[in-house]
Design a protein around this motif. Structure first.
Motif, mmCIF file in Angstrom:
data_model
loop_
_atom_site.group_PDB
_atom_site.id
_atom_site.type_symbol
_atom_site.label_atom_id
_atom_site.label_comp_id
_atom_site.label_asym_id
_atom_site.label_seq_id
_atom_site.Cartn_x
_atom_site.Cartn_y
_atom_site.Cartn_z
ATOM 1 N N CYS A 163 0.834 -1.199 0.000
ATOM 2 C CA CYS A 163 0.000 0.000 0.000
ATOM 3 C C CYS A 163 0.872 1.254 0.000
ATOM 4 C CB CYS A 163 -0.903 -0.020 1.228
ATOM 5 S SG CYS A 163 -1.858 1.491 1.474
ATOM 6 N N PRO A 164 0.568 2.251 -0.821
ATOM 7 C CA PRO A 164 1.358 3.480 -0.863
ATOM 8 C C PRO A 164 1.199 4.362 0.373
ATOM 9 C CG PRO A 164 -0.532 3.659 -2.310
ATOM 10 C CD PRO A 164 -0.491 2.235 -1.853
ATOM 11 N N VAL A 165 0.256 4.035 1.243
ATOM 12 C CA VAL A 165 0.042 4.836 2.445
ATOM 13 C C VAL A 165 0.613 4.171 3.690
ATOM 14 C CG1 VAL A 165 -1.706 5.834 3.992
ATOM 15 C CG2 VAL A 165 -1.985 6.016 1.512
ATOM 16 N N CYS A 166 0.214 2.917 3.950
ATOM 17 C CA CYS A 166 0.675 2.247 5.179
ATOM 18 C C CYS A 166 1.914 1.389 4.960
ATOM 19 C CB CYS A 166 -0.448 1.412 5.778
ATOM 20 S SG CYS A 166 -0.878 -0.067 4.819
ATOM 21 N N GLN A 167 2.297 1.151 3.726
ATOM 22 C CA GLN A 167 3.471 0.365 3.345
ATOM 23 C C GLN A 167 3.297 -1.143 3.577
ATOM 24 O OE1 GLN A 167 5.476 2.694 2.074
ATOM 25 N NE2 GLN A 167 4.413 4.333 3.143
ATOM 26 N N GLU A 168 2.126 -1.553 4.060
ATOM 27 C CA GLU A 168 1.876 -2.973 4.300
ATOM 28 C C GLU A 168 1.319 -3.631 3.040
ATOM 29 O OE1 GLU A 168 2.818 -4.455 7.008
ATOM 30 O OE2 GLU A 168 3.421 -2.596 7.986
ATOM 31 N N ILE A 169 1.293 -4.983 3.034
ATOM 32 C CA ILE A 169 0.729 -5.702 1.896
ATOM 33 C C ILE A 169 -0.748 -5.352 1.752
ATOM 34 C CG2 ILE A 169 0.158 -7.989 0.986
ATOM 35 C CD1 ILE A 169 2.709 -9.016 2.333
ATOM 36 N N VAL A 170 -1.170 -5.026 0.534
ATOM 37 C CA VAL A 170 -2.563 -4.653 0.285
ATOM 38 C C VAL A 170 -3.475 -5.825 0.630
ATOM 39 C CG1 VAL A 170 -4.224 -3.902 -1.450
ATOM 40 C CG2 VAL A 170 -1.885 -3.024 -1.508
ATOM 41 N N VAL A 171 -4.487 -5.553 1.440
ATOM 42 C CA VAL A 171 -5.304 -6.629 1.984
ATOM 43 C C VAL A 171 -6.173 -7.305 0.936
ATOM 44 C CG1 VAL A 171 -5.304 -5.706 4.313
ATOM 45 C CG2 VAL A 171 -7.041 -4.926 2.701
ATOM 46 N N LEU A 172 -6.597 -6.586 -0.090
ATOM 47 C CA LEU A 172 -7.444 -7.154 -1.129
ATOM 48 C C LEU A 172 -6.621 -7.418 -2.383
ATOM 49 C CD1 LEU A 172 -10.674 -4.971 -0.792
ATOM 50 C CD2 LEU A 172 -10.278 -7.273 0.090
ATOM 51 N N ALA A 173 -6.615 -8.662 -2.833
ATOM 52 C CA ALA A 173 -5.853 -9.038 -4.024
ATOM 53 C C ALA A 173 -6.342 -8.243 -5.240
ATOM 54 C CB ALA A 173 -5.996 -10.531 -4.282
ATOM 55 N N GLY A 174 -5.402 -7.777 -6.029
ATOM 56 C CA GLY A 174 -5.737 -7.035 -7.233
ATOM 57 C C GLY A 174 -5.931 -5.548 -7.031
ATOM 58 N N GLU A 175 -5.989 -5.093 -5.774
ATOM 59 C CA GLU A 175 -6.136 -3.673 -5.486
ATOM 60 C C GLU A 175 -4.769 -3.002 -5.376
ATOM 61 O OE1 GLU A 175 -8.993 -1.989 -5.429
ATOM 62 O OE2 GLU A 175 -10.004 -3.849 -5.946
ATOM 63 N N LEU A 176 -4.743 -1.694 -5.525
ATOM 64 C CA LEU A 176 -3.491 -0.952 -5.488
ATOM 65 C C LEU A 176 -3.275 -0.218 -4.172
ATOM 66 C CD1 LEU A 176 -3.583 0.582 -9.093
ATOM 67 C CD2 LEU A 176 -2.441 -1.506 -8.335
ATOM 68 N N ILE A 177 -4.304 -0.216 -3.311
ATOM 69 C CA ILE A 177 -4.218 0.485 -2.028
ATOM 70 C C ILE A 177 -5.208 -0.171 -1.066
ATOM 71 C CG2 ILE A 177 -5.983 2.179 -2.652
ATOM 72 C CD1 ILE A 177 -4.376 4.293 -1.107
ATOM 73 N N CYS A 178 -4.904 -0.121 0.222
ATOM 74 C CA CYS A 178 -5.840 -0.635 1.219
ATOM 75 C C CYS A 178 -7.079 0.273 1.243
ATOM 76 C CB CYS A 178 -5.204 -0.653 2.602
ATOM 77 S SG CYS A 178 -3.761 -1.735 2.756
ATOM 78 N N PRO A 179 -8.286 -0.305 1.308
ATOM 79 C CA PRO A 179 -9.505 0.516 1.312
ATOM 80 C C PRO A 179 -9.506 1.575 2.413
ATOM 81 C CG PRO A 179 -10.055 -1.788 0.998
ATOM 82 C CD PRO A 179 -8.590 -1.745 1.313
ATOM 83 N N GLY A 180 -9.051 1.203 3.603
ATOM 84 C CA GLY A 180 -9.020 2.157 4.704
ATOM 85 C C GLY A 180 -7.995 3.254 4.507
ATOM 86 N N CYS A 181 -6.917 2.938 3.825
ATOM 87 C CA CYS A 181 -5.855 3.925 3.607
ATOM 88 C C CYS A 181 -6.249 4.951 2.551
ATOM 89 C CB CYS A 181 -4.561 3.232 3.209
ATOM 90 S SG CYS A 181 -3.783 2.317 4.568
ATOM 91 N N ARG A 182 -7.093 4.562 1.619
ATOM 92 C CA ARG A 182 -7.528 5.508 0.583
ATOM 93 C C ARG A 182 -8.207 6.708 1.217
ATOM 94 N NH1 ARG A 182 -8.746 9.006 -1.848
ATOM 95 N NH2 ARG A 182 -9.328 9.279 -4.038
ATOM 96 N N THR A 183 -8.938 6.491 2.291
ATOM 97 C CA THR A 183 -9.656 7.584 2.941
ATOM 98 C C THR A 183 -8.714 8.519 3.710
ATOM 99 O OG1 THR A 183 -10.069 6.273 4.946
ATOM 100 C CG2 THR A 183 -11.696 6.138 3.177
#
Length: 269
Positions: free
Chosen positions: A46-66
């Motif tokens: 994830c470009p925000v939290c730096q952790e592995i994105v929780v949803l496969a195929g996504e580019l950012i964690c849903p919570g981090c987008r906000t």
């Protein structure tokens, strides 16, 4: 908007159909397989939290987008910053330091969250984060990009010495991805940073622009054909001094209309 299916660029002008369609389709299939294998071996972070994105195929964690602050509301008609008051048409910076480009646009406000992400890209070689930012740019700013009717994307260059140290230019990496998504041709070699300048952080807007005088030069021979309208691409826009210096160089070279796009934009002050 699905930019892969609805490219607004005039393909007949700048892009020829592949001579061997089957071969091109094969390349696309192989690229998809490579990307899937890479996702398995090196999971996307994830470009925000730096952790592995929780949803496969996504580019950012849903919570981090906000956590990213979208540029919204009343915007400066020149640079696209959020306006402090509700009645002004231009931000204080554009009033005090008039700009030569026609108009600009940015995705997010430059704050602590976005700044950390930009640092990871620029200094920690997290170029994969630009996949998210370029996709957001194409999706959220697509209508504005279309209205710019640009003939090329031009990344803001870094000095060759700095590029050698870093290994890449983050603005060019962004422009490459944006070109693929929108179909607008990339001209990465037309604008050159020929003068190494002092760091900009501690300088006033006026000092920044003076610091950048004659730092950029245009090499028209690197462009496949004459250009009249282009979009400058960069990661961060703060005072606009860099964008202004680049714009002046492009205008001097005969390009009549210059726009700009950035991932993040600073607050009006």
């Amino acid at each position: 908007m699905d930019w892969k299916k609805e490219r607004y660029w005039r393909k007949e002008t700048y892009a020829k159909e592949p001579a061997y369609p089957g071969k091109e389709q094969g390349k696309g299939w192989m690229k998809q397989l490579r990307e899937q294998a890479a996702d398995l071996l090196f999971p996307r972070r994830c470009p925000v939290c730096q952790e592995i994105v929780v949803l496969a195929g996504e580019l950012i964690c849903p919570g981090c987008r906000t956590k990213l602050s979208d540029v919204k509301g009343e915007l400066c008609l020149k640079c696209g910053k959020e306006l402090i008051g509700g009645e002004e048409e231009y931000c204080l910076n554009c009033v005090r330091h008039p700009k030569s480009f026609i108009r600009g646009a940015a995705l997010f406000n430059y704050n602590e969250v976005s700044a950390r992400s930009m640092v990871q890209i620029k200094y920690k070689n997290k170029r994969e984060y630009l996949d998210f930012y370029s996709r957001e740019m194409a999706d959220k700013l697509g209508d504005k990009i279309r209205r710019m009717n640009a003939e090329a994307l031009i990344p803001v260059p870094v000095h060759p010495q700095r590029r050698k140290q870093r290994g890449f230019n983050q603005a060019e990496e962004l422009a490459v991805r944006l070109s693929e998504l929108t179909g607008i041709p990339l001209c990465a070699d037309i604008l050159l940073r020929s003068k190494k300048t002092a760091p900009q952080k501690e300088l006033t807007p006026g000092q920044r622009l003076k610091n950048l005088e004659q730092a950029f030069e245009v090499r028209r021979e690197k462009c496949p054909q004459p250009l009249s309208s282009v979009i400058l691409v960069d990661d961060i826009y703060t005072t606009g001094s860099t964008a202004e210096a680049c714009t002046r160089a492009l205008l001097k070279a005969g390009i009549s209309r210059v726009y700009f796009l950035a991932i993040c934009i600073g607050a009006d002050r």
